[in-house]
Design an enzyme around this catalytic site. Structure first.
Site, PDB file in Angstrom:
ATOM      1  N   LYS A   1      -1.061   2.373  -7.273  1.00 50.69           N
ATOM      2  CA  LYS A   1      -0.842   2.385  -8.566  1.00 50.69           C
ATOM      3  C   LYS A   1      -1.992   1.892  -9.345  1.00 50.69           C
ATOM      4  O   LYS A   1      -1.730   1.867 -10.711  1.00 50.69           O
ATOM      5  CB  LYS A   1       0.636   2.303  -9.182  1.00 50.69           C
ATOM      6  CG  LYS A   1       1.546   3.636  -8.534  1.00 50.69           C
ATOM      7  CD  LYS A   1       2.733   3.459  -9.128  1.00 50.69           C
ATOM      8  CE  LYS A   1       3.716   4.673  -8.525  1.00 50.69           C
ATOM      9  NZ  LYS A   1       4.801   4.715  -9.228  1.00 50.69           N
TER      10      LYS A   1
ATOM     11  N   ASP B   1       0.634  -1.352   0.165  1.00 49.26           N
ATOM     12  CA  ASP B   1       0.043  -0.099  -0.025  1.00 49.26           C
ATOM     13  C   ASP B   1       0.688   1.199   0.096  1.00 49.26           C
ATOM     14  O   ASP B   1       2.015   1.281   0.189  1.00 49.26           O
ATOM     15  CB  ASP B   1      -0.930  -0.095   1.220  1.00 49.26           C
ATOM     16  CG  ASP B   1      -2.243  -0.611   0.974  1.00 49.26           C
ATOM     17  OD1 ASP B   1      -2.247  -1.214  -0.123  1.00 49.26           O
ATOM     18  OD2 ASP B   1      -2.706  -1.214   2.228  1.00 49.26           O
TER      19      ASP B   1
END
Length: 410
Positions: free
Chosen positions: A228, A206
């Site tokens: 992403k 994360d």
């Protein structure tokens, strides 16, 4: 003195411990961890040992030692200060050819307890020629090397061969481990969490994961930056679920690395469900939650005797007036304990207004802690009535603490 080193398999075997004081309190847990059937003989016990007896983890004979107590034992641990009583125990053990460890006089013992450190499947025992302080120093140096990866022993042969040792125990090889990385300081990850990172084939991380942890990964590890992944939040979570299940199904050890704790607003439960539905083994390694850690390092205890007997942790990512909110904000306003709000900066004006409208005093001490436990930590103390204006210069990640505990420490 020349010693013959040996590792004992004690599971299900009777081990006699004589003495119920501090030494026994130190020795008994390791015996229980090894699966030994511990029988303890002592007129009295420490509270720690009493709790083990109450839990049914060991058998206690509340009396003085008798020679027949050694009968049937595979090992004897003498944990008394009285050398005459200890000598009687070791004499009984010697007569029955049972190895005996003595806390009072190692030179009169037939076995020694070494200084021990454990790192996953690796156990290191150091005797240092009967010099306990030296053994401890050497043991601690080895432990640090195992933890920081400077010793090659921190990577097991199975890992070096490209197959994680723990994953190899699972049929099909692969599994998922949900690991809490802690609140931001890379040293606040648990020892087990760090070990799993050292053994991982794939790490799905994360945004809030400490970057230094990722810098320690082996070069061949696949790193997936979960922040992403495209799509919206729901689709992104579906993609994360797909990735961890797919990689684990291919026989790889997948570490899903999350900031804080996996089950504190980390959606770890959703990932555990996805793994279970796919038949992928999944385990959880808890992490230090910022809801407690960030206030602590800012000098704010979430509970304090005579001030707060409760604390509530809520997510503030959904505004109080949003129909999807599951938080009973009016009820929280009526509570006297501590309120910790995560992910609430954006909605803080609405949160503060709701708390004030339902009874919380505008003078209630309130604090905002940004990037707690890191070098960028920033803290401000104010009141509930003024927190919206004060917090306008803060940025996520930040937590808000509301309650009298904010001002309880100097």
């Amino acid at each position: 003195m020349n010693l013959y080193p040996l590792a004992l398999r004690l599971e299900g075997r009777r081990v006699l411990v004589v003495g119920g004081g501090a030494v026994a309190s130190r020795r008994v847990p390791a015996l229980l961890e090894a699966g030994a059937r511990v029988v303890l003989v002592s007129p009295s016990l420490t509270p720690a040992l009493q709790s083990l007896v109450d839990a049914g983890k060991l058998h206690w004979e509340p009396r003085r030692f008798e020679a027949s107590d050694v009968d049937g034992a595979w090992l004897v641990q003498v944990a008394v200060d009285d050398r005459f009583a200890a000598a009687a125990v070791s004499a009984a053990a010697l007569e029955r050819r049972v190895f005996c460890v003595r806390a009072d006089d190692r030179h009169q013992a037939t076995a020694w307890t070494p200084a021990v450190t454990r790192h996953g499947p690796v156990t290191v025992a150091v005797t240092a020629g009967g010099d306990p302080p030296r053994a401890v120093v050497i043991r601690d140096a080895i432990r640090e090397g195992l933890l920081d990866g400077t010793l090659p022993g921190c990577v097991t042969p199975a890992v070096a061969a490209g197959r994680p040792a723990e994953a190899a125990e699972v049929v099909g090889g692969g599994r998922v481990v949900l690991v809490g990385a802690g609140p931001g300081d890379p040293e606040l990850i648990t020892v087990k969490g760090r070990r799993m990172l050292a053994e991982a084939d794939v790490v799905v991380a994360d945004r809030l994961v400490p970057g230094l942890l990722l810098d320690e990964l082996r070069p061949e590890v696949e790193l997936v930056d979960a922040s992403k992944i495209p799509y919206g939040p729901a689709r992104a979570q579906e993609e994360i679920n797909r990735i961890i299940v797919e990689r684990a199904s291919a026989g790889l050890l997948v570490v899903r690395l999350k900031g804080g704790d996996p089950y504190v607003f980390g959606r770890g439960g959703e990932e555990a469900i996805a793994c279970a539905e796919a038949g992928v083994p999944v385990t959880v390694i808890p992490g230090v939650s910022s809801s407690i850690a960030a206030p602590a390092v800012a000098g704010i205890p979430v509970t304090h005797r005579g001030v707060a007997h409760e604390f509530t942790v809520v997510s503030g990512h959904v505004a109080p007036d949003d129909p999807t909110s599951l938080v009973d904000w009016p009820a929280l306003a009526r509570m006297r304990g501590t309120l910790v709000v995560l992910m609430g900066l954006k909605n803080l004006p609405a949160i503060a207004a709701t708390l004030l409208a339902h009874g919380r005093s505008p003078d209630t001490p309130t604090a905002v802690v940004q990037e707690g436990t890191t070098a960028s930590q920033r803290t401000v103390r104010t009141t509930l009535g003024a927190v919206t204006e004060v917090a306008s210069s803060f940025r996520p990640p930040a937590i808000v603490v509301v309650g009298e505990v904010v001002g309880v420490l100097p």
